[in-house]
Scaffold this motif. Structure first.
Motif, PDB file in Angstrom:
ATOM      1  N   ALA A 192     -13.155 -43.856  28.203  1.00 32.74           N
ATOM      2  CA  ALA A 192     -13.005 -42.412  28.022  1.00 32.74           C
ATOM      3  C   ALA A 192     -11.751 -42.096  27.220  1.00 32.74           C
ATOM      4  CB  ALA A 192     -12.961 -41.720  29.380  1.00 32.74           C
ATOM      5  N   HIS A 193     -10.665 -42.820  27.472  1.00 29.77           N
ATOM      6  CA  HIS A 193      -9.449 -42.608  26.688  1.00 29.77           C
ATOM      7  C   HIS A 193      -9.692 -42.936  25.213  1.00 29.77           C
ATOM      8  CE1 HIS A 193      -6.700 -41.432  29.789  1.00 29.77           C
ATOM      9  NE2 HIS A 193      -6.888 -42.528  30.506  1.00 29.77           N
ATOM     10  N   ASN A 194     -10.499 -43.945  24.941  1.00 23.19           N
ATOM     11  CA  ASN A 194     -10.862 -44.257  23.556  1.00 23.19           C
ATOM     12  C   ASN A 194     -11.627 -43.095  22.925  1.00 23.19           C
ATOM     13  OD1 ASN A 194     -10.582 -47.259  22.292  1.00 23.19           O
ATOM     14  ND2 ASN A 194     -10.544 -47.377  24.532  1.00 23.19           N
ATOM     15  N   ALA A 195     -12.574 -42.526  23.670  1.00 23.71           N
ATOM     16  CA  ALA A 195     -13.389 -41.438  23.138  1.00 23.71           C
ATOM     17  C   ALA A 195     -12.536 -40.218  22.817  1.00 23.71           C
ATOM     18  CB  ALA A 195     -14.491 -41.073  24.136  1.00 23.71           C
ATOM     19  N   PHE A 196     -11.698 -39.825  23.765  1.00 26.55           N
ATOM     20  CA  PHE A 196     -10.848 -38.656  23.530  1.00 26.55           C
ATOM     21  C   PHE A 196      -9.775 -38.960  22.477  1.00 26.55           C
ATOM     22  CE2 PHE A 196     -12.337 -37.225  27.798  1.00 26.55           C
ATOM     23  CZ  PHE A 196     -12.808 -35.975  27.405  1.00 26.55           C
ATOM     24  N   GLY A 197      -9.188 -40.146  22.538  1.00 30.20           N
ATOM     25  CA  GLY A 197      -8.153 -40.492  21.568  1.00 30.20           C
ATOM     26  C   GLY A 197      -8.671 -40.475  20.146  1.00 30.20           C
ATOM     27  N   ALA A 198      -9.866 -41.032  19.929  1.00 28.85           N
ATOM     28  CA  ALA A 198     -10.447 -41.044  18.591  1.00 28.85           C
ATOM     29  C   ALA A 198     -10.760 -39.627  18.118  1.00 28.85           C
ATOM     30  CB  ALA A 198     -11.717 -41.895  18.576  1.00 28.85           C
ATOM     31  N   ALA A 199     -11.320 -38.814  19.009  1.00 26.29           N
ATOM     32  CA  ALA A 199     -11.676 -37.439  18.638  1.00 26.29           C
ATOM     33  C   ALA A 199     -10.429 -36.628  18.278  1.00 26.29           C
ATOM     34  CB  ALA A 199     -12.434 -36.771  19.774  1.00 26.29           C
ATOM     35  N   PHE A 200      -9.378 -36.764  19.072  1.00 23.11           N
ATOM     36  CA  PHE A 200      -8.154 -36.017  18.783  1.00 23.11           C
ATOM     37  C   PHE A 200      -7.466 -36.538  17.522  1.00 23.11           C
ATOM     38  CE2 PHE A 200      -7.949 -34.962  23.516  1.00 23.11           C
ATOM     39  CZ  PHE A 200      -8.415 -33.670  23.316  1.00 23.11           C
ATOM     40  N   PHE A 201      -7.540 -37.827  17.294  1.00 18.33           N
ATOM     41  CA  PHE A 201      -6.951 -38.395  16.080  1.00 18.33           C
ATOM     42  C   PHE A 201      -7.633 -37.827  14.844  1.00 18.33           C
ATOM     43  CE2 PHE A 201      -7.458 -41.802  12.843  1.00 18.33           C
ATOM     44  CZ  PHE A 201      -6.160 -41.799  12.356  1.00 18.33           C
ATOM     45  N   LEU A 202      -8.952 -37.786  14.851  1.00 13.33           N
ATOM     46  CA  LEU A 202      -9.691 -37.273  13.705  1.00 13.33           C
ATOM     47  C   LEU A 202      -9.539 -35.766  13.545  1.00 13.33           C
ATOM     48  CD1 LEU A 202     -12.932 -39.405  14.025  1.00 13.33           C
ATOM     49  CD2 LEU A 202     -11.127 -39.656  12.322  1.00 13.33           C
ATOM     50  N   SER A 203      -9.139 -35.100  14.625  1.00 13.50           N
ATOM     51  CA  SER A 203      -8.903 -33.654  14.560  1.00 13.50           C
ATOM     52  C   SER A 203      -7.446 -33.341  14.226  1.00 13.50           C
ATOM     53  CB  SER A 203      -9.267 -33.011  15.905  1.00 13.50           C
ATOM     54  OG  SER A 203     -10.625 -33.231  16.220  1.00 13.50           O
ATOM     55  N   ASP A 204      -6.645 -34.389  14.003  1.00 21.79           N
ATOM     56  CA  ASP A 204      -5.220 -34.257  13.689  1.00 21.79           C
ATOM     57  C   ASP A 204      -4.455 -33.573  14.823  1.00 21.79           C
ATOM     58  OD1 ASP A 204      -3.103 -34.880  12.007  1.00 21.79           O
ATOM     59  OD2 ASP A 204      -3.094 -32.911  11.061  1.00 21.79           O
ATOM     60  N   LEU A 205      -4.903 -33.802  16.038  1.00 23.46           N
ATOM     61  CA  LEU A 205      -4.184 -33.330  17.223  1.00 23.46           C
ATOM     62  C   LEU A 205      -3.388 -34.523  17.750  1.00 23.46           C
ATOM     63  CD1 LEU A 205      -7.068 -31.224  18.803  1.00 23.46           C
ATOM     64  CD2 LEU A 205      -5.064 -30.368  17.567  1.00 23.46           C
ATOM     65  N   ARG A 206      -2.234 -34.706  17.175  1.00 18.81           N
ATOM     66  CA  ARG A 206      -1.500 -35.960  17.344  1.00 18.81           C
ATOM     67  C   ARG A 206      -1.023 -36.207  18.772  1.00 18.81           C
ATOM     68  NH1 ARG A 206       0.220 -38.519  12.747  1.00 18.81           N
ATOM     69  NH2 ARG A 206       2.069 -39.309  13.824  1.00 18.81           N
ATOM     70  N   ARG A 207      -0.498 -35.178  19.409  1.00 16.87           N
ATOM     71  CA  ARG A 207       0.056 -35.411  20.744  1.00 16.87           C
ATOM     72  C   ARG A 207      -1.002 -35.859  21.745  1.00 16.87           C
ATOM     73  NH1 ARG A 207       4.183 -31.207  23.356  1.00 16.87           N
ATOM     74  NH2 ARG A 207       5.426 -32.103  21.646  1.00 16.87           N
ATOM     75  N   PRO A 208      -2.135 -35.129  21.892  1.00 15.01           N
ATOM     76  CA  PRO A 208      -3.144 -35.630  22.837  1.00 15.01           C
ATOM     77  C   PRO A 208      -3.774 -36.945  22.382  1.00 15.01           C
ATOM     78  CG  PRO A 208      -3.950 -33.692  21.666  1.00 15.01           C
ATOM     79  CD  PRO A 208      -2.495 -33.808  21.358  1.00 15.01           C
TER      80      PRO A 208
END
Length: 325
Positions: free
Chosen positions: A269-285
């Motif tokens: 789940a951390h991979n899923a959220f981390g990848a999604a936030f990375f691609l959305s340029d939401l760096r902190r989350p």
């Protein structure tokens, strides 16, 4: 193992642990043993999971991928213990993983008829062991979760996928990998629709029990939706504002529920959220979730980005200055 952010991270990069998205030391050891062709090492590890479908499903998946090419060894174990449901389940799932290894690329199917025939034969050979496992432990949802992947792999009609999902869900409706498999069967890339897939994800997340990583179905659904339309030449962002807002809300819902021991699929789940936030340029989350992977990446959702999942994971960690130590 801790994770820190440092200025020199770009030079060193993350300490990646390939394709082991779990926090289970015993499973780490058993996977290594099986990869060294000691298939007997898995027996006590699987026997210990009979009362916990989430752990059982994770260990079966991991040990089956480790045993690719060694299904004959599992058959030898079954010859000595034919009433063991763990071994039948392991054999069936291993045959599925072996079949996926020889699946022809779509673009090559026209010139690889023999390979496609071999793939279908290998995939079909998983059915009988899984049916046997289900018969030996009628309440166990994990054989049915594996049969969901069998139905996906054989591109069975929707009615077949629905019936397998029903059998799995009535035994353990919140089983994480089964819900992921169901999500994929409903996705545009596998004959479903974005509307149906997203509705399923939202319904499951709304009913998710405390501590469950099922909210990760939201970013996974958006990945499936975009990947079905995206090409290697596509430009621009992955997710629009509405999708980003929904992913942020789902992440918040999960973090509020994470009380007590971590779920066996938390790292996925951390991979899923981390990848999604990375691609959305939401760096902190993004950094927060990728930090919590401990360098352990999962195939989904990184495989949607093209190329090797490990390279995509490492690229994200490098850009976010996340390393493991």
């Amino acid at each position: 193992m801790g994770v820190i952010e440092v200025d020199r991270a770009r030079a060193r990069g993350p300490r990646v642990i390939p394709d082991r998205p779990w926090a289970d030391i015993m499973l780490d050891e058993a996977v290594l043993a099986v990869q060294r062709r000691n298939v007997e090492a898995a027996i006590p590890l699987l026997a210990a999971t009979r009362g916990d479908p989430e752990v059982r499903a994770l260990r079966i998946e991991a040990l089956s991928r480790a045993a690719v090419g060694m299904s004959r060894g599992i058959e030898s174990l079954i010859a000595r213990d034919q009433a063991n449901p763990d071994l039948w389940l392991w054999l069936g799932r291993t045959r599925i993983e072996e079949a996926f290894e020889i699946k022809p690329e779509v673009k090559a199917r026209a010139v690889q008829a023999r390979r496609l025939e071999a793939y279908h034969s290998a995939m079909e050979s998983a059915r009988q062991p899984l049916v046997t496992a289900a018969g030996l432990m009628p309440a166990d949802p994990v054989p049915w979760e594996s049969m969901l992947w069998l139905a996906v792999g054989l591109e069975r009609p929707r009615s077949d996928k629905d019936s397998v999902w029903y059998e799995c869900a009535r035994r353990w409706p919140t089983l994480y990998p089964a819900n992921v498999a169901r999500l994929i069967t409903l996705s545009p890339g596998w004959g479903g629709t974005a509307t149906e897939m997203l509705e399923f994800a939202r319904t499951v997340v709304a009913k998710a029990p405390e501590g469950s990583p099922l909210p990760a179905l939201i970013p996974l659904a958006h990945f499936e939706n975009v990947a079905a339309e995206r090409t290697p030449m596509s430009r621009g962002g992955w997710f629009g504002f509405d999708a980003q807002r929904e992913i942020v809300a789902a992440a918040g819902q999960w973090s509020q529920r994470r009380i007590g021991p971590a779920h066996p699929r938390s790292i996925e789940a951390h991979n899923a959220f981390g990848a999604a936030f990375f691609l959305s340029d939401l760096r902190r989350p993004a950094r927060g979730h990728l930090t919590r992977t401990g360098g352990r990446f999962s195939r989904l959702p990184w495989s949607h980005l093209g190329g090797e999942p490990e390279n995509q994971f490492q690229r994200a960690c490098n850009k976010l200055n996340v390393i493991t130590n």
